[in-house]
Structures are given as C-alpha cells and as structure tokens.
Design a protein around this motif. Structure first.
Motif, PDB file in Angstrom:
ATOM      1  N   GLY A 353       0.807  -1.225   0.000  1.00  0.00           N
ATOM      2  CA  GLY A 353       0.000   0.000   0.000  1.00  0.00           C
ATOM      3  C   GLY A 353       0.833   1.264   0.000  1.00  0.00           C
ATOM      4  N   ASN A 354       2.166   1.118  -0.039  1.00  0.00           N
ATOM      5  CA  ASN A 354       3.102   2.231  -0.154  1.00  0.00           C
ATOM      6  C   ASN A 354       2.958   3.255   0.975  1.00  0.00           C
ATOM      7  N   VAL A 355       3.113   4.541   0.680  1.00  0.00           N
ATOM      8  CA  VAL A 355       3.150   5.567   1.732  1.00  0.00           C
ATOM      9  C   VAL A 355       1.821   5.637   2.471  1.00  0.00           C
ATOM     10  N   ARG A 356       0.724   5.401   1.762  1.00  0.00           N
ATOM     11  CA  ARG A 356      -0.584   5.421   2.430  1.00  0.00           C
ATOM     12  C   ARG A 356      -0.659   4.334   3.495  1.00  0.00           C
ATOM     13  N   GLU A 357      -0.127   3.162   3.196  1.00  0.00           N
ATOM     14  CA  GLU A 357      -0.110   2.074   4.175  1.00  0.00           C
ATOM     15  C   GLU A 357       0.785   2.434   5.355  1.00  0.00           C
ATOM     16  N   LEU A 358       1.933   3.060   5.083  1.00  0.00           N
ATOM     17  CA  LEU A 358       2.826   3.464   6.175  1.00  0.00           C
ATOM     18  C   LEU A 358       2.119   4.444   7.098  1.00  0.00           C
ATOM     19  N   ALA A 359       1.428   5.427   6.519  1.00  0.00           N
ATOM     20  CA  ALA A 359       0.705   6.414   7.336  1.00  0.00           C
ATOM     21  C   ALA A 359      -0.331   5.730   8.225  1.00  0.00           C
ATOM     22  N   ASN A 360      -1.073   4.778   7.665  1.00  0.00           N
ATOM     23  CA  ASN A 360      -2.107   4.099   8.436  1.00  0.00           C
ATOM     24  C   ASN A 360      -1.520   3.217   9.536  1.00  0.00           C
ATOM     25  N   ARG A 361      -0.397   2.563   9.248  1.00  0.00           N
ATOM     26  CA  ARG A 361       0.224   1.717  10.276  1.00  0.00           C
ATOM     27  C   ARG A 361       0.793   2.568  11.413  1.00  0.00           C
ATOM     28  N   VAL A 362       1.383   3.719  11.090  1.00  0.00           N
ATOM     29  CA  VAL A 362       1.898   4.602  12.135  1.00  0.00           C
ATOM     30  C   VAL A 362       0.746   5.140  12.980  1.00  0.00           C
ATOM     31  N   ARG A 363      -0.339   5.473  12.331  1.00  0.00           N
ATOM     32  CA  ARG A 363      -1.540   5.944  13.036  1.00  0.00           C
ATOM     33  C   ARG A 363      -1.995   4.896  14.047  1.00  0.00           C
ATOM     34  N   ARG A 364      -2.026   3.644  13.591  1.00  0.00           N
ATOM     35  CA  ARG A 364      -2.391   2.530  14.465  1.00  0.00           C
ATOM     36  C   ARG A 364      -1.388   2.393  15.603  1.00  0.00           C
ATOM     37  N   GLY A 365      -0.087   2.500  15.274  1.00  0.00           N
ATOM     38  CA  GLY A 365       0.958   2.348  16.273  1.00  0.00           C
ATOM     39  C   GLY A 365       0.858   3.372  17.385  1.00  0.00           C
ATOM     40  N   LEU A 366       0.488   4.620  17.038  1.00  0.00           N
ATOM     41  CA  LEU A 366       0.347   5.666  18.057  1.00  0.00           C
ATOM     42  C   LEU A 366      -0.756   5.320  19.048  1.00  0.00           C
ATOM     43  N   VAL A 367      -1.811   4.712  18.560  1.00  0.00           N
ATOM     44  CA  VAL A 367      -2.944   4.363  19.432  1.00  0.00           C
ATOM     45  C   VAL A 367      -2.596   3.186  20.342  1.00  0.00           C
ATOM     46  N   LEU A 368      -1.901   2.179  19.793  1.00  0.00           N
ATOM     47  CA  LEU A 368      -1.675   0.934  20.524  1.00  0.00           C
ATOM     48  C   LEU A 368      -0.422   0.934  21.399  1.00  0.00           C
ATOM     49  N   ALA A 369       0.547   1.811  21.101  1.00  0.00           N
ATOM     50  CA  ALA A 369       1.822   1.772  21.825  1.00  0.00           C
ATOM     51  C   ALA A 369       1.614   2.001  23.318  1.00  0.00           C
ATOM     52  N   GLU A 370       2.258   1.186  24.120  1.00  0.00           N
ATOM     53  CA  GLU A 370       2.155   1.313  25.571  1.00  0.00           C
ATOM     54  C   GLU A 370       3.414   1.899  26.182  1.00  0.00           C
ATOM     55  N   GLY A 371       4.540   1.772  25.509  1.00  0.00           N
ATOM     56  CA  GLY A 371       5.788   2.302  26.036  1.00  0.00           C
ATOM     57  C   GLY A 371       6.161   3.625  25.385  1.00  0.00           C
ATOM     58  N   ARG A 372       7.394   4.037  25.600  1.00  0.00           N
ATOM     59  CA  ARG A 372       7.894   5.283  25.029  1.00  0.00           C
ATOM     60  C   ARG A 372       8.105   5.175  23.523  1.00  0.00           C
ATOM     61  N   GLN A 373       8.258   3.937  23.029  1.00  0.00           N
ATOM     62  CA  GLN A 373       8.529   3.734  21.613  1.00  0.00           C
ATOM     63  C   GLN A 373       7.471   2.846  20.979  1.00  0.00           C
ATOM     64  N   ILE A 374       7.321   2.993  19.667  1.00  0.00           N
ATOM     65  CA  ILE A 374       6.418   2.144  18.909  1.00  0.00           C
ATOM     66  C   ILE A 374       7.160   0.874  18.530  1.00  0.00           C
ATOM     67  N   GLU A 375       6.535  -0.271  18.810  1.00  0.00           N
ATOM     68  CA  GLU A 375       7.143  -1.573  18.553  1.00  0.00           C
ATOM     69  C   GLU A 375       6.513  -2.210  17.306  1.00  0.00           C
ATOM     70  N   PRO A 376       7.157  -3.262  16.753  1.00  0.00           N
ATOM     71  CA  PRO A 376       6.604  -3.900  15.549  1.00  0.00           C
ATOM     72  C   PRO A 376       5.158  -4.348  15.707  1.00  0.00           C
ATOM     73  N   CYS A 377       4.818  -4.913  16.879  1.00  0.00           N
ATOM     74  CA  CYS A 377       3.450  -5.400  17.069  1.00  0.00           C
ATOM     75  C   CYS A 377       2.439  -4.257  17.050  1.00  0.00           C
ATOM     76  N   ASP A 378       2.845  -3.047  17.475  1.00  0.00           N
ATOM     77  CA  ASP A 378       1.953  -1.887  17.425  1.00  0.00           C
ATOM     78  C   ASP A 378       1.614  -1.519  15.989  1.00  0.00           C
ATOM     79  N   LEU A 379       2.558  -1.762  15.083  1.00  0.00           N
ATOM     80  CA  LEU A 379       2.375  -1.446  13.670  1.00  0.00           C
ATOM     81  C   LEU A 379       1.680  -2.569  12.908  1.00  0.00           C
ATOM     82  N   GLY A 380       1.454  -3.693  13.588  1.00  0.00           N
ATOM     83  CA  GLY A 380       0.899  -4.844  12.892  1.00  0.00           C
ATOM     84  C   GLY A 380       1.945  -5.557  12.058  1.00  0.00           C
ATOM     85  N   LEU A 381       3.219  -5.340  12.390  1.00  0.00           N
ATOM     86  CA  LEU A 381       4.326  -5.983  11.688  1.00  0.00           C
ATOM     87  C   LEU A 381       5.087  -6.851  12.676  1.00  0.00           C
TER      88      LEU A 381
END
Length: 441
Positions: A353-381
């Motif tokens: 999905g290219n850049v659009r997919e990256l934007a959506n995964r980062v959006r998801r990561g911001l919501v799900l992240a529990e620590g100071r950093q975004i982890e692969p599982c937060d991105l669905g990767l």
C-alpha cells in the motif's frame, strides 16, 4: 580554539513562587530563563520547558497538549502534592511530559533533570530537522524522491498536460498539488476528481455541470468540476476508470477548450491545465478497448513516475517520524519514536500500500503503543527471519551483503551520509561509489 558554551533556553510557563525562587540558581549555571502565561507560549522559543501544572490545566488539557506539540521540545511538569492526587494527572503526565517534580523543589534534582531533558531535546531536534526544514510536501532524501522534485521543478512552469503514473498510495495527488503550487496558476483553484469514485450516472453532471430542469431532480443550475477549475488546475485521478462515453466528452473539451453543461446548448470557454493520474496500464487498456488512444495521447504529453516505497531506500524512518508527529494530535497522544526492532520490521515489509499504508500503520501504532517507543506489534508488523536465498557464487553473496548493509545504514542515517560511511567503516568517496554501484539513492 576554545569551544563556546552551548546556549540553553528554559521557558517557565504559569510560574509559581517556588519557580521564581530557583531561577537565579539556574541562571548561575548557564540557563537563559524566560517565563510567560500559557496563552503566550506560541510567541516564545525554548530548548526545555517547565510548566506549573494546576487543576485548571487538566480541565482544558488540549491547550497544554497543543503547547507541547508545537514547541517540539521536552517539558517537565511541576506539581503540588494536592495536584498529584488528582485522578487524571498520572496518565496525562506520563503521556505528555519528559519528567515531573513535586513541590517544594529538590534543586539539585531539578538541575539534573533539566540537563537530561536538554540532551533529549537536542537528539529529537536532530532527527526531525530534515522534515521541518523541507519547503515542500514531497518528503524524503532518497535518489528517487530527489529526482522527482527536480523533475517537477522543470514541469511545473509549463502549461502542458502531465500524466502521473505509479502504484496506489505512492502520492500521485501530492505530485499533482506540487505541480500546481509551483506553477503560474498557484493562486487559482486546484480541483481534484477521482474518476473511479463517482457513480457512472452522475459523472457527466459532476464534470460538466447541468442546467436547471436538465433531468429529474435538477432544480437549479450546477457548475461542474471542470468549470470550477477555470484559471487553475484540473486533476483527473484514476483516469483509467473513466467510462468510454465520458472519455469522448473529455477529449472534445481538451481539443476545443470549452464545455456544454448537461441540458445546455451554449459553449462555455474554460481555461485549465489538465493533470491526470493512473495506477493501471493504459497501453493495455487501449489494446483491450477500454481506453481511447486519442485521449491517451492528449493526456500523455509529459510523464511522471512515482516510486513505490520499497524503492525509496533511506526514507522510511523520516516518513514514519513525520506521520507520528502529524497524527499525534488526532490520536491525543504525544509523538513517539520507533524502536530498533520496529525500524527493522518496516525495512523488511514489502509495503504493497506504499506511503498510504505506512501512514495508516503509524496511526495505528500511536494508538496501541504502551511504552515510550512504537514496537513492531503496534504497527501490525512482526519481525521475521530473512528468507533463504538460492545458492549463488561467492561474488553474488558479497553483492547482496553489500547492498543490504547500504540499505540498513541509510535506514538509520539517511540525513548524515558522513556518519553512514563511518558506521560502515569506509571513506565517504567509497560510500558514494558503492551507492552508485548498487543504484541506491
């Protein structure tokens, strides 16, 4: 030569008496201290911020969140014992602040915390400079994106139609808006039409407009999208999805430079520059009878290709950090950085999905992240081992390893090629030679 001391600017917001009392000591150890009310923060700049957090701040947290996001630095909360007991303060401070102090101050601890916050702010600032300083929306420093910006600079001043080609999610509309913004028509309208998103029975009216009474439900005259773009730029997205009948009408407009509204008989002159975009193979569509060849040649005067994200080596971290900051306000969370494992997982992903997919995964990561950093599982990767490669010569293995090393170091240090070369243990000229050899950047 003596190195001049680094200036350290501290801004104290809504200060209390305790805050005023520690200011002389901070100035004595080199801090430049300023203070103001919350409403005046946008007119000040600082390296570190200190805010006396009170109950009324927690009643309107959006103002504090906006202040922290806009400042782009680290903030420390100052709390009274009573404020510390409030139910909402814990989550709010943990989410948005670098650290906190309770009153009365432990002066030595304050000095240490300010020093750590200053160091972290400088690191954060260095990682975001390339995006903040960019005078355009096409972000990135890979060879593909630099060549694209250079090409758009040449095409923008012309009046010729441009056909923008590339996979879905690669930023074709962004390219069109850049062409418009850099053109002589920048002060006039930019009208975008997604030819695949408008129902077929409405598309003629949407494009060309209609007169009152032209059909059932046409209670008043409607100006079409083409006419609305008069003097500016008309962007036809997914042009390959335009029905054949409408292709003929569009071709007539491009040839004659005027339109007729549905139900009208008077020609209306319209002056627009036409940009079109597609992710489908128009040449194949012509062979299959789904796209007019004469329209293709009218639109395909100049051509632009947008590179898929998987080919933009070194841009991944920059774009991910940009989206983390961009979506932080929407999600109500402070921008987060990405762990080393997350960067590796992003580098291994194919990004269909290219850049659009990256934007959506980062959006998801911001919501799900529990620590100071975004982890692969937060991105669905998920981190995965590299697939086994077919056997080849020793030279093949060396080339693959060399290219992988270049891609990995660019993923982390795309904004500092000297550092990238140093990490690989080669000279800068050798580093450039290897980039050229493997056709990277």
């Amino acid at each position: 030569m003596l190195e001049l001391p680094v200036s350290r600017r501290l801004l104290v917001v809504d200060p209390c008496d305790d805050c005023h009392q520690i200011v002389p000591g901070l100035r004595h150890i080199g801090w430049e201290v300023d203070s103001c009310e919350l409403d005046a923060v946008n007119d000040r700049s600082c390296d570190v911020g200190l805010i006396r957090l009170q109950p009324f701040h927690l009643e309107r947290p959006e103002a504090v969140k906006d202040m922290i996001s806009r400042s782009g630095t680290e903030w420390i909360a100052v709390l009274s014992p009573d404020t510390l007991q409030l139910k909402t303060v814990g989550d709010f401070v943990c989410e948005w602040f670098f650290d906190f102090h309770t009153l009365p101050f432990d002066v030595s601890r304050v000095q240490v915390t300010l020093g750590r916050a200053f160091g972290m702010a400088r690191l954060r600032g260095r990682s975001t400079d390339p995006i903040e300083s960019a005078g355009h929306e096409l972000l990135g420093e890979s060879r593909a994106i630099r060549d694209l910006r250079k090409l758009l600079g040449k095409l923008a001043p012309t009046e010729s139609p441009v056909l923008i080609r590339g996979e879905s999610g690669t930023g074709k509309e962004l390219v069109a808006r850049t062409l418009h913004r850099q053109s002589q028509r920048h002060a006039r309208p930019f009208v975008a039409i997604n030819c695949g998103a408008i129902p077929e029975h409405l598309i003629q009216s949407e494009l060309f407009g209609h007169e009152k009474g032209a059909f059932t439900g046409a209670h008043q005259r409607k100006i079409g999208r083409i006419e609305a773009a008069h003097g500016g730029t008309l962007f036809l997205d997914e042009i390959g999805d335009l029905p054949l009948e409408l292709q003929a009408n569009l071709l007539r407009f491009l040839q004659e430079k005027h339109i007729e509204r549905v139900g009208g008989s008077q020609p209306i002159p319209v002056d627009v520059r036409v940009l079109a975009a597609t992710h489908v193979d128009l040449e194949a569509a012509i062979i299959n009878g789904r796209f007019r060849e004469d329209l293709y040649y009218r639109l395909n005067v100049l051509q632009v290709f947008t590179a898929p994200l998987r080919e933009r080596h070194g841009d991944m971290a920059m774009l991910a950090n940009h989206f983390a900051r961009f979506y932080s306000q929407e999600t109500g969370r402070r921008p987060r950085t990405f762990s080393e494992q997350a960067l590796v997982a992003m580098g291994n992903h194919d990004w269909p999905g290219n850049v659009r997919e990256l934007a959506n995964r980062v959006r998801r990561g911001l919501v799900l992240a529990e620590g100071r950093q975004i982890e692969p599982c937060d991105l669905g990767l998920e981190t995965r081992q590299a697939p086994s490669l077919a056997m080849g010569t020793l030279e093949d293995y060396k080339d693959r390893a060399e290219r992988q090393a270049l891609c990995d170091v660019l993923q982390r240090h795309s904004n500092n090629l000297s550092l990238a070369a140093k990490v690989l243990g080669v000279s800068r000229p050798t580093f450039y030679r290897l980039l050229h050899k493997h056709q990277i950047r």
